[in-house]
Design a protein around this motif. Structure first.
Motif, PDB file in Angstrom:
ATOM      1  N   CYS A 141     -22.586 -53.244 -12.669  1.00  0.00           N
ATOM      2  CA  CYS A 141     -22.886 -53.581 -11.144  1.00  0.00           C
ATOM      3  C   CYS A 141     -21.222 -51.849 -10.539  1.00  0.00           C
ATOM      4  O   CYS A 141     -20.949 -52.366  -9.561  1.00  0.00           O
ATOM      5  CB  CYS A 141     -22.721 -54.522 -10.510  1.00  0.00           C
ATOM      6  SG  CYS A 141     -24.187 -55.439 -10.865  1.00  0.00           S
ATOM      7  N   PHE A 170     -21.301 -57.781 -13.038  1.00  0.00           N
ATOM      8  CA  PHE A 170     -21.269 -58.218 -11.095  1.00  0.00           C
ATOM      9  C   PHE A 170     -20.095 -57.300 -10.952  1.00  0.00           C
ATOM     10  O   PHE A 170     -18.933 -57.842 -11.612  1.00  0.00           O
ATOM     11  CB  PHE A 170     -21.378 -59.776 -11.036  1.00  0.00           C
ATOM     12  CG  PHE A 170     -21.418 -59.936  -9.439  1.00  0.00           C
ATOM     13  CD1 PHE A 170     -23.124 -59.008  -9.361  1.00  0.00           C
ATOM     14  CD2 PHE A 170     -20.930 -59.858  -8.306  1.00  0.00           C
ATOM     15  CE1 PHE A 170     -23.253 -59.698  -7.814  1.00  0.00           C
ATOM     16  CE2 PHE A 170     -21.468 -59.980  -7.126  1.00  0.00           C
ATOM     17  CZ  PHE A 170     -22.373 -59.639  -7.041  1.00  0.00           C
ATOM     18  N   TRP A 199     -18.522 -56.959  -4.276  1.00  0.00           N
ATOM     19  CA  TRP A 199     -19.313 -57.475  -4.200  1.00  0.00           C
ATOM     20  C   TRP A 199     -19.442 -59.537  -3.318  1.00  0.00           C
ATOM     21  O   TRP A 199     -18.939 -59.796  -4.499  1.00  0.00           O
ATOM     22  CB  TRP A 199     -20.908 -57.152  -4.599  1.00  0.00           C
ATOM     23  CG  TRP A 199     -20.886 -55.908  -4.831  1.00  0.00           C
ATOM     24  CD1 TRP A 199     -20.291 -54.897  -4.639  1.00  0.00           C
ATOM     25  CD2 TRP A 199     -21.611 -55.636  -6.003  1.00  0.00           C
ATOM     26  NE1 TRP A 199     -20.840 -53.524  -4.910  1.00  0.00           N
ATOM     27  CE2 TRP A 199     -22.006 -53.609  -5.360  1.00  0.00           C
ATOM     28  CE3 TRP A 199     -22.951 -55.521  -6.429  1.00  0.00           C
ATOM     29  CZ2 TRP A 199     -22.487 -52.135  -6.090  1.00  0.00           C
ATOM     30  CZ3 TRP A 199     -23.538 -55.033  -6.914  1.00  0.00           C
ATOM     31  CH2 TRP A 199     -23.277 -53.227  -6.851  1.00  0.00           C
ATOM     32  N   ILE A 203     -25.884 -59.655 -16.749  1.00  0.00           N
ATOM     33  CA  ILE A 203     -25.364 -58.709 -15.658  1.00  0.00           C
ATOM     34  C   ILE A 203     -24.130 -58.695 -15.722  1.00  0.00           C
ATOM     35  O   ILE A 203     -23.217 -59.445 -15.658  1.00  0.00           O
ATOM     36  CB  ILE A 203     -26.028 -59.489 -13.593  1.00  0.00           C
ATOM     37  CG1 ILE A 203     -27.149 -59.891 -13.668  1.00  0.00           C
ATOM     38  CG2 ILE A 203     -25.032 -59.029 -12.973  1.00  0.00           C
ATOM     39  CD1 ILE A 203     -27.745 -59.948 -12.913  1.00  0.00           C
ATOM     40  N   ILE A 263     -26.807 -55.471 -16.812  1.00  0.00           N
ATOM     41  CA  ILE A 263     -27.073 -54.599 -15.655  1.00  0.00           C
ATOM     42  C   ILE A 263     -25.757 -54.591 -15.086  1.00  0.00           C
ATOM     43  O   ILE A 263     -24.686 -55.298 -14.895  1.00  0.00           O
ATOM     44  CB  ILE A 263     -28.303 -55.115 -14.368  1.00  0.00           C
ATOM     45  CG1 ILE A 263     -29.560 -55.726 -15.194  1.00  0.00           C
ATOM     46  CG2 ILE A 263     -27.716 -54.512 -13.468  1.00  0.00           C
ATOM     47  CD1 ILE A 263     -30.240 -56.499 -14.093  1.00  0.00           C
ATOM     48  N   ILE A 300     -26.197 -50.605 -11.490  1.00  0.00           N
ATOM     49  CA  ILE A 300     -26.285 -50.712 -10.321  1.00  0.00           C
ATOM     50  C   ILE A 300     -25.331 -50.868  -9.443  1.00  0.00           C
ATOM     51  O   ILE A 300     -24.175 -51.258  -9.768  1.00  0.00           O
ATOM     52  CB  ILE A 300     -26.972 -51.739  -9.499  1.00  0.00           C
ATOM     53  CG1 ILE A 300     -28.480 -52.193 -10.558  1.00  0.00           C
ATOM     54  CG2 ILE A 300     -27.442 -51.848  -8.568  1.00  0.00           C
ATOM     55  CD1 ILE A 300     -29.187 -53.096  -9.732  1.00  0.00           C
ATOM     56  N   PHE A 315     -28.631 -53.849  -5.112  1.00  0.00           N
ATOM     57  CA  PHE A 315     -28.638 -55.350  -5.865  1.00  0.00           C
ATOM     58  C   PHE A 315     -29.633 -56.192  -5.518  1.00  0.00           C
ATOM     59  O   PHE A 315     -28.633 -57.349  -4.924  1.00  0.00           O
ATOM     60  CB  PHE A 315     -27.738 -55.465  -5.997  1.00  0.00           C
ATOM     61  CG  PHE A 315     -27.371 -56.947  -7.170  1.00  0.00           C
ATOM     62  CD1 PHE A 315     -26.912 -56.561  -8.456  1.00  0.00           C
ATOM     63  CD2 PHE A 315     -27.701 -58.406  -6.629  1.00  0.00           C
ATOM     64  CE1 PHE A 315     -26.754 -57.848  -9.666  1.00  0.00           C
ATOM     65  CE2 PHE A 315     -27.154 -58.901  -7.957  1.00  0.00           C
ATOM     66  CZ  PHE A 315     -27.312 -58.763  -9.577  1.00  0.00           C
ATOM     67  N   VAL A 357     -25.903 -63.240  -3.427  1.00  0.00           N
ATOM     68  CA  VAL A 357     -27.069 -62.742  -4.805  1.00  0.00           C
ATOM     69  C   VAL A 357     -27.521 -63.488  -4.346  1.00  0.00           C
ATOM     70  O   VAL A 357     -27.822 -64.434  -4.404  1.00  0.00           O
ATOM     71  CB  VAL A 357     -26.074 -63.302  -5.719  1.00  0.00           C
ATOM     72  CG1 VAL A 357     -27.131 -62.990  -7.286  1.00  0.00           C
ATOM     73  CG2 VAL A 357     -24.607 -62.316  -6.565  1.00  0.00           C
ATOM     74  N   GLU A 403     -24.163 -51.756  -3.460  1.00  0.00           N
ATOM     75  CA  GLU A 403     -24.403 -53.522  -3.199  1.00  0.00           C
ATOM     76  C   GLU A 403     -25.915 -53.553  -2.614  1.00  0.00           C
ATOM     77  O   GLU A 403     -26.371 -54.460  -3.397  1.00  0.00           O
ATOM     78  CB  GLU A 403     -23.177 -54.136  -2.677  1.00  0.00           C
ATOM     79  CG  GLU A 403     -23.392 -55.596  -2.928  1.00  0.00           C
ATOM     80  CD  GLU A 403     -22.554 -56.092  -1.298  1.00  0.00           C
ATOM     81  OE1 GLU A 403     -22.225 -57.319  -0.925  1.00  0.00           O
ATOM     82  OE2 GLU A 403     -21.664 -55.318  -1.447  1.00  0.00           O
ATOM     83  N   LEU A 430     -34.228 -54.931  -8.980  1.00  0.00           N
ATOM     84  CA  LEU A 430     -34.371 -56.253 -10.262  1.00  0.00           C
ATOM     85  C   LEU A 430     -35.991 -56.168 -10.975  1.00  0.00           C
ATOM     86  O   LEU A 430     -35.496 -56.185 -12.091  1.00  0.00           O
ATOM     87  CB  LEU A 430     -33.480 -57.585 -10.117  1.00  0.00           C
ATOM     88  CG  LEU A 430     -32.141 -57.990 -10.014  1.00  0.00           C
ATOM     89  CD1 LEU A 430     -31.833 -58.661  -8.930  1.00  0.00           C
ATOM     90  CD2 LEU A 430     -31.389 -56.456 -10.517  1.00  0.00           C
TER      91      LEU A 430
END
Length: 310
Positions: free
Chosen positions: A39, A88, A92, A86, A37, A61, A67, A97, A64, A72
């Motif tokens: 971001c 990230f 963000w 991930i 994933i 993704i 997420f 999270v 934000e 997910l």
């Protein structure tokens, strides 16, 4: 439980390169499928050939708000992976999270560009700190132009997460250990006097290099902390420290054996002279620095009660 690996860092820090390198390693090319994933999209991309070879399904993704556990879970049901990586987005806030309840975070790694660390530390410290706090490993790359600052960078990082492994890399690979020559006190003195700066540096350095201090005698001003259920004749002399911002304070101190512990009052100020040892201590859940008091004298609070690593 679904195994999850979180790779943190700001844009262009080297997260994609790190993940590509990891995917290409034989030990990672295990049986089963990986869901990657991403971001944020940087300059580096994942080659379709590598993803196919390593049985990786990539999903992006970009927002934000997307997420979240629902999104997910949707991606997991779509691909049915054996593990999740991930990449990230560093902009963000990691504090927000939330993963699906049955996802297990196996490892968190933060990637930092050494050439831009000072800028992010000065201007986006709270975001950086949230990433560092939960990371088992911090990898700072591109350190060629900042080698003379690495001792300071390490203290900045360790102030937020003292247990993290910190690795520095330049164009030639991993940078050899640094630090001892930059200590603000003389390790060869009969008594090592620790002022505000010295105490913070000693505390952080001793977590990594306790061998430097075994059987050394130190002296410092400290606040008394008497935790419940501590063994008889033990207390914690330490200092409150600002690790990243005014709202993020931590008490830094190690267990100290002292026969007069019962006479000490919670939060009173004392001058401690003690010998440093390395011993098993239940509260540490293993071995660590344990102080043996030579003397503990009541004293006035220092002018600056809170020490800072900024």
């Amino acid at each position: 439980m679904k195994s999850v690996y979180m790779i943190n860092g700001f844009l262009e820090a080297g997260k994609t390169d790190f993940i590509r390198f990891t995917l290409a390693q034989p030990y990672f090319q295990t049986k089963g499928k990986t869901l990657l994933i991403v971001c944020e999209e940087g300059e580096q991309e994942y080659e379709p050939e590598l993803l196919k070879k390593c049985r990786v399904e990539l999903e992006l993704i970009e927002n934000e708000a997307d997420f979240n556990p629902e999104k997910l879970t949707e991606l997991e049901k779509k691909h049915k992976p054996d593990r999740v990586i991930i990449e990230f987005n560093g902009m963000w806030n990691y504090k927000n999270v939330k993963l699906p309840w049955y996802w297990k975070l196996e490892q968190q790694i933060t990637i930092i560009d050494g050439s831009t660390f000072s800028m992010y530390y000065s201007n986006m410290r709270s975001l950086l700190a949230e990433m560092i706090k939960g990371s088992e490993m911090i990898i700072m790359n591109r350190c060629d132009s900042v080698r003379d600052q690495l001792n300071v960078f390490k203290r900045n990082i360790k102030a937020v997460n003292a247990k993290a492994d910190v690795i520095f890399e330049d164009s030639n690979g991993e940078v050899d250990e640094i630090f001892e020559e930059d200590l603000p006190y003389d390790l060869n003195q009969p008594i090592i006097e620790l002022d505000n700066e010295g105490y913070g540096i000693w505390y952080l350095d001793s977590t990594d290099h306790i061998e430097r201090y075994i059987d050394k005698t130190i002296r410092f001003t400290a606040m008394v902390l008497k935790p419940e259920n501590f063994p008889k004749n033990y207390f914690v002399p330490g200092r409150m420290a600002m690790t990243c911002c005014a709202d993020d304070l931590a008490f830094l101190g190690y267990a100290c054996e002292y026969e007069g512990t019962d006479s000490l009052q919670q939060k009173e100020w004392v001058e401690v002279t003690a010998k440093v040892t390395k011993d098993y201590f239940e509260d540490y859940q293993g071995e660590g620095p344990v102080l043996r008091a030579v003397s503990v004298e009541k004293t006035k609070a220092p002018k600056e009660e809170i020490i800072s690593f900024t």
